[in-house]
Enzyme design. Structure first.
Site, short mmCIF file in Angstrom:
data_model
loop_
_atom_site.label_atom_id
_atom_site.label_comp_id
_atom_site.label_asym_id
_atom_site.label_seq_id
_atom_site.Cartn_x
_atom_site.Cartn_y
_atom_site.Cartn_z
N CYS A 115 0.82 -1.22 0.00
CA CYS A 115 0.00 0.00 0.00
C CYS A 115 0.85 1.27 0.00
O CYS A 115 0.37 2.34 -0.38
CB CYS A 115 -0.95 0.01 1.20
N HIS A 252 -3.30 7.51 1.67
CA HIS A 252 -3.65 6.18 1.17
C HIS A 252 -5.06 5.86 1.67
O HIS A 252 -5.40 6.13 2.82
CB HIS A 252 -2.65 5.15 1.68
N ASN A 282 -9.92 -0.07 -0.91
CA ASN A 282 -8.46 0.05 -0.81
C ASN A 282 -7.84 -0.50 -2.09
O ASN A 282 -7.88 -1.71 -2.33
CB ASN A 282 -7.98 -0.73 0.42
N1 ACO Z 1 -18.72 -8.38 7.96
C1 ACO Z 1 -19.25 -8.63 9.16
N2 ACO Z 1 -18.51 -8.96 10.24
C2 ACO Z 1 -17.18 -9.03 10.07
C3 ACO Z 1 -16.56 -8.79 8.84
C4 ACO Z 1 -17.39 -8.46 7.75
N3 ACO Z 1 -16.89 -8.18 6.53
N4 ACO Z 1 -15.23 -8.94 8.99
C5 ACO Z 1 -15.02 -9.26 10.28
N5 ACO Z 1 -16.20 -9.32 10.93
C6 ACO Z 1 -16.44 -9.64 12.32
C7 ACO Z 1 -15.33 -10.45 12.95
O1 ACO Z 1 -15.51 -11.83 12.68
C8 ACO Z 1 -15.49 -10.14 14.40
O2 ACO Z 1 -16.54 -10.91 14.92
P1 ACO Z 1 -16.44 -11.58 16.39
O3 ACO Z 1 -16.33 -10.39 17.33
O4 ACO Z 1 -17.71 -12.33 16.49
O5 ACO Z 1 -15.19 -12.40 16.35
C9 ACO Z 1 -15.97 -8.67 14.41
O6 ACO Z 1 -16.47 -8.44 13.09
C10 ACO Z 1 -14.86 -7.70 14.73
O7 ACO Z 1 -13.74 -8.03 13.93
P2 ACO Z 1 -12.45 -7.15 13.95
O8 ACO Z 1 -11.47 -7.71 12.96
O9 ACO Z 1 -11.98 -6.98 15.36
O10 ACO Z 1 -13.05 -5.78 13.42
P3 ACO Z 1 -12.38 -4.37 13.38
O11 ACO Z 1 -13.24 -3.40 14.06
O12 ACO Z 1 -10.94 -4.44 13.73
O13 ACO Z 1 -12.50 -4.04 11.83
C11 ACO Z 1 -11.10 -4.06 9.89
C12 ACO Z 1 -11.88 -4.88 10.90
C13 ACO Z 1 -12.07 -3.19 9.12
C14 ACO Z 1 -10.35 -4.99 8.95
C15 ACO Z 1 -10.12 -3.17 10.66
O14 ACO Z 1 -9.37 -3.92 11.57
C16 ACO Z 1 -9.19 -2.47 9.75
O15 ACO Z 1 -9.58 -1.63 8.97
N6 ACO Z 1 -7.90 -2.72 9.86
C17 ACO Z 1 -6.92 -2.09 9.02
C18 ACO Z 1 -6.68 -3.01 7.92
C19 ACO Z 1 -6.46 -2.33 6.63
O16 ACO Z 1 -6.94 -1.28 6.34
N7 ACO Z 1 -5.68 -3.00 5.84
C20 ACO Z 1 -5.42 -2.57 4.55
C21 ACO Z 1 -4.02 -2.70 4.19
S1 ACO Z 1 -2.97 -1.91 5.30
C22 ACO Z 1 -3.28 -0.37 5.07
O17 ACO Z 1 -3.50 -0.04 3.97
C23 ACO Z 1 -3.29 0.50 6.25
#
Ligand code: ACO
Length: 325
Positions: A115, A252, A282
């Site tokens: 990224c 980004h 993304n």
């Molecule tokens: N739909 C519904 N529920 C979901 C989904 C989905 N698509 N994905 C995960 N969940 C659930 C999980 O299973 C979990 O359920 P549980 O509590 O029963 O176990 C719950 O939602 C919470 O999951 P988390 O992973 O803790 O959710 P979080 O609030 O952290 O959000 C996310 C997840 C959006 C991926 C977040 O962590 C994030 O944005 N992280 C940064 C990752 C990113 O942007 N990466 C891109 C590349 S790196 C960069 O560019 C910065």
């Protein structure tokens, strides 16, 4: 004392036709529009058509940037393509772009920093232009992440999209002050201790397969804002500028919460942030030039504006750049 600066002559972008909405994803996997919007700010993303390759999209974005810059492809002597989703393991997709554009001189290569790829490519092209080795560069970010996603993994497949963006840079003599046009500073960082937090579980020398993207989303999120704001502060220190001087913040586009959190910590008001993650998802190395092209096309960005770019991604890699439009 005068200085050579890499001045942006123009920019352009390309998005595949097919739109994939959150509602369509919710019909296929256990997710909802509400969850995706609330956690990421993403409403829809684009998906490359069958047979539409990273280099094809890169060429379309490059052509748009060349038209915007009003320069001919033949005048380009450097092509740097940031991508983690090349057409083939080798040759570099950049040489396919070079050939499709009819460029037969200079150099073309791919750069892989996930990224952060566009910021890394900008820094690399800037250094090569400032060295005098090249005169006019195409810096492109192009990605087909749809091809490396595990479409059964709701934790990752809802986040990414396909697309490409490009800028034309030219080495120009400038007065040598911070009021110069062009790239004023670039700051690059990486820390490989985090390499397994966001990775692809395949590759030519490990599995011999392409593999799928794997991510510890919460871990990435936990580090993102601190890393982004640190490297932006270094860009401010290097130039003497502060957040108050920034006209447009072009981050980004990974997640609206990361963008808003970083802007808030830096003291950049919401009205100065360029946001496209809602429509593009993304797009990894393509996200910054796609956002830039959007804000240039609708005339938000004007000549003389101070632009702040930043990115963070797999590796971890992260970086920032300040440029005057
Ligand atoms: N739909 C519904 N529920 C979901 C989904 C989905 N698509 N994905 C995960 N969940 C659930 C999980 O299973 C979990 O359920 P549980 O509590 O029963 O176990 C719950 O939602 C919470 O999951 P988390 O992973 O803790 O959710 P979080 O609030 O952290 O959000 C996310 C997840 C959006 C991926 C977040 O962590 C994030 O944005 N992280 C940064 C990752 C990113 O942007 N990466 C891109 C590349 S790196 C960069 O560019 C910065």
């Amino acid at each position: 004392m005068t200085a050579i600066r890499s001045v942006v002559l123009g920019c352009g972008s390309y998005l595949p036709q097919q739109i994939l909405t959150n509602a369509e994803l919710a019909a296929r996997i256990d997710t909802s529009d509400e969850w995706i919007v609330q956690r990421t700010g993403i409403h829809e993303r684009r998906i490359a058509a069958a047979g539409e390759l990273t280099s094809h999209m890169a060429v379309r974005a490059a052509q748009a940037a060349l038209t915007h810059a009003r320069v001919d492809a033949q005048s380009i002597d450097l092509v740097v393509l940031a991508t983690s989703t090349p057409d083939n393991t080798f040759p570099a997709s950049a040489v396919a772009v070079q050939a499709d554009l009819g460029i037969t001189r200079g150099a073309a290569f791919d750069l892989q920093a996930v990224c952060s790829g566009f910021v890394y490519a900008l820094a690399t092209a800037d250094a090569l232009l400032k060295s005098g080795a090249f005169t006019r560069a195409l810096v492109i970010g192009s990605e087909t992440f749809s091809r490396i996603l595990d479409w059964t993994d709701r934790g990752t497949c809802v986040l990414f999209g396909d697309g490409a963006g490009a800028v034309v840079l030219e080495a120009q003599q400038q007065p040598g002050t911070r009021e110069d046009r062009g790239i004023l500073t670039t700051q690059l960082r990486s820390d490989g201790r985090h390499k397994m937090k966001l990775y692809v579980d395949g590759g030519p020398s490990s599995t011999g397969t392409v593999g799928h993207l794997r991510m510890e989303g919460r871990e990435v999120f936990r580090h993102a804002v601190a890393m982004i704001t640190d490297v932006v502060e270094d860009a401010f220190k290097a130039t003497g500028y502060t957040a108050a001087d920034v006209d447009w913040f072009i981050p980004h586009q990974a997640n609206k919460r990361i963008i808003d959190g970083s802007a808030h910590k830096l003291g950049i008001p919401p009205g100065k942030i360029v946001v496209t993650v809602d429509r593009h998802g993304n797009t990894s190395a393509a996200s910054i030039p796609l956002a830039l092209a959007d804000a240039v096309a609708d005339r938000r960005i004007k000549r003389g504006d101070l632009l702040l770019f930043e990115a963070m991604g797999g590796g971890f890699t992260w970086g920032a750049a300040l440029a005057r439009w």
